[in-house]
Design an enzyme around this catalytic site. Structure first.
Site, PDB file in Angstrom:
ATOM      1  N   ARG A 124       0.813  -1.234   0.000  1.00 51.96           N
ATOM      2  CA  ARG A 124       0.000   0.000   0.000  1.00 51.96           C
ATOM      3  C   ARG A 124       0.840   1.276   0.000  1.00 51.96           C
ATOM      4  O   ARG A 124       0.369   2.334   0.394  1.00 51.96           O
ATOM      5  CB  ARG A 124      -0.964   0.033   1.186  1.00 51.96           C
ATOM      6  N   GLU A 188       9.694  20.267 -24.343  1.00 50.63           N
ATOM      7  CA  GLU A 188       8.998  20.515 -23.067  1.00 50.63           C
ATOM      8  C   GLU A 188       9.594  21.748 -22.375  1.00 50.63           C
ATOM      9  O   GLU A 188       8.877  22.509 -21.722  1.00 50.63           O
ATOM     10  CB  GLU A 188       9.103  19.303 -22.129  1.00 50.63           C
TER      11      GLU A 188
HETATM   12 ZN   LIG Z   1       4.908  15.950 -22.872  1.00 50.76          ZN
END
Ligand SMILES: [Zn+2]
Ligand SMILES: NC(=O)c1ccc[n+]([C@@H]2O[C@H](COP(=O)([O-])OP(=O)(O)OC[C@H]3O[C@@H](n4cnc5c(N)ncnc54)[C@H](O)[C@@H]3O)[C@@H](O)[C@H]2O)c1
Length: 368
Positions: A124, A188
């Site tokens: 978890r 980016e």
């Molecule tokens: Zn991207």
């Protein structure tokens, strides 16, 4: 004076630091030690970074007194799958690693996403420290806590938000990254300038060659500023309720091109570059402060980075194919297609457009 810089990602109790600098793999131990709950750590790494980066990192962690297990992953997008996820879960179970262990993904975005999701789900959730080695992972995928895998219906359809305890960016690892991977990621970086920071865009115009050539000062600044911008956006909108959508500038059309051309034909960053040009063209007709000279600056910077500004002729993509792909993108479910358009340098808006409003632009970027 320390030989690295720090970017803080503010997420209340999940806040963490991104360290960036040269030679950081060689001093990883002293940064990792204060964060671990036990001395059990595992480095899960891409096969293309085993030597020298994996060896350097592992040796340094061992010298710092940690007990280091390792697991190598095959390179490539197909590794982001359930089978590989299960392989990591099983290995951790076999090693009897408990909740107090720490997982370090070392590699590009594929490694970070897959291994991050393994960390999010094993027992978890256990601690994770991202060690990105591709430029894309440094400026994008390792920041913000999105982890996950692909299934046969598409990319990133299974996953969760799981923030790392720290991100360690050793700029020196970029020296072994293939040039075309580096160039694609610069899309980016340019994106961050357009959506958030006109001064950064201007800095890129002056320094793009130095960034592309991995001049240490230039690439460190470009990565740092990109991380700061993504961190700022993510801290204001951790789970993509609104603001985080601006990070998708260039991506509606970029993804459509990438998916229609077939994975591997056109790199993600190349698709994004063409997508940014297209979304800038759309803004020319709509946003009075976004004028031809701004568009030209984006085209010139994209070109200077060695990125495409149009769909390559040999691809023969039709506008219908691109519309279909854009509509089926998971971020566009629920009527209309969302595009991110520049308002002015450093600021963008999210708009929904009908296909008929976008047709001419698709033709202009080379769709049939
Ligand atoms: Zn991207
Ligand atoms: N989680 C997010 O927020 C997020 C954001 C953007 C992208 N992504 C995901 O990231 C992935 C793309 O990331 P990527 O471009 O890093 O791909 P990648 O992990 O496949 O790495 C690209 C290539 O470079 C190699 N490589 C990486 N570092 C290297 C180094 N230092 N030296 C030599 N070779 C090296 C890899 O082996 C691979 O062949 C996609 O799966 C995408 O969905 C996630």
């Amino acid at each position: 004076m320390e030989n690295y810089q720090t970017v803080r990602v503010e997420l209340e109790e999940r806040s963490y630091d991104i360290l960036l600098g040269q030679g950081l793999l060689n001093q990883a131990g002293r940064h990792v030690i204060p964060l671990v709950q036990s001395n059990k750590v595992i480095v899960v790494h891409d096969e293309n970074v085993t030597s020298p980066h994996g060896q350097t990192l592992i040796a340094n962690l061992e010298n710092a007194g940690l007990e280091v297990a390792t697991l190598e992953l095959q390179a490539g997008e197909q590794t982001k799958c359930l089978q590989q996820l299960e392989r990591i879960w099983d290995y951790l179970s076999e090693l009897r690693f408990g909740r107090d262990c720490t997982i370090l993904p070392l590699g590009g975005g594929v490694t970070g996403d897959l291994v991050g999701f393994a960390a999010a789900t094993y027992l978890r959730g256990v601690e994770m420290i991202q060690v990105p080695t591709s430029l894309l992972a440094m400026v994008d995928s390792s920041v913000g806590g999105k982890t996950g895998i692909n299934n046969k219906f598409g990319k990133n359809l299974i996953g969760s938000f799981w923030q790392p305890k720290m991100v360690i960016i050793d700029i020196d690892t970029l020296k072994t990254l293939p040039r075309e991977e580096r160039v694609a990621a610069v899309a980016e970086i340019i994106k961050y300038g357009v959506i958030y920071d006109a001064a950064f865009f201007q800095w890129l115009e002056k320094n793009i060659q130095a960034v592309c050539d991995l001049d240490p000062k230039a690439i460190t600044y470009a990565v740092k500023r990109s991380c700061e911008i993504k961190a700022d956006v993510v801290s204001k909108d951790e789970r993509e309720g609104g603001l985080r959508m601006i990070l998708n500038f260039g991506h509606t059309i970029g993804h459509a091109i990438e998916n229609t051309a077939g994975y591997g034909t056109i790199r993600h960053g190349e698709g994004v570059a063409i997508g940014m040009i297209a979304e800038s063209l759309l803004a020319l007709d709509r946003n009075p402060e976004w004028k031809a000279p701004h568009h030209d600056r984006l085209v010139n910077l994209t070109r200077a980075a060695g990125l495409p500004t149009k769909i390559p002729d040999n691809l023969e993509l039709t506008k219908e194919q691109l519309f279909d792909a854009a509509r089926s993108d998971k971020k566009n479910r629920g009527g209309g297609t969302r595009y991110i358009l520049p308002i002015r340098l450093g600021r963008v808006e999210v708009v929904k457009l009908e296909d008929k409003d976008v047709e001419e632009t698709l033709i202009a970027i080379g769709a049939k």
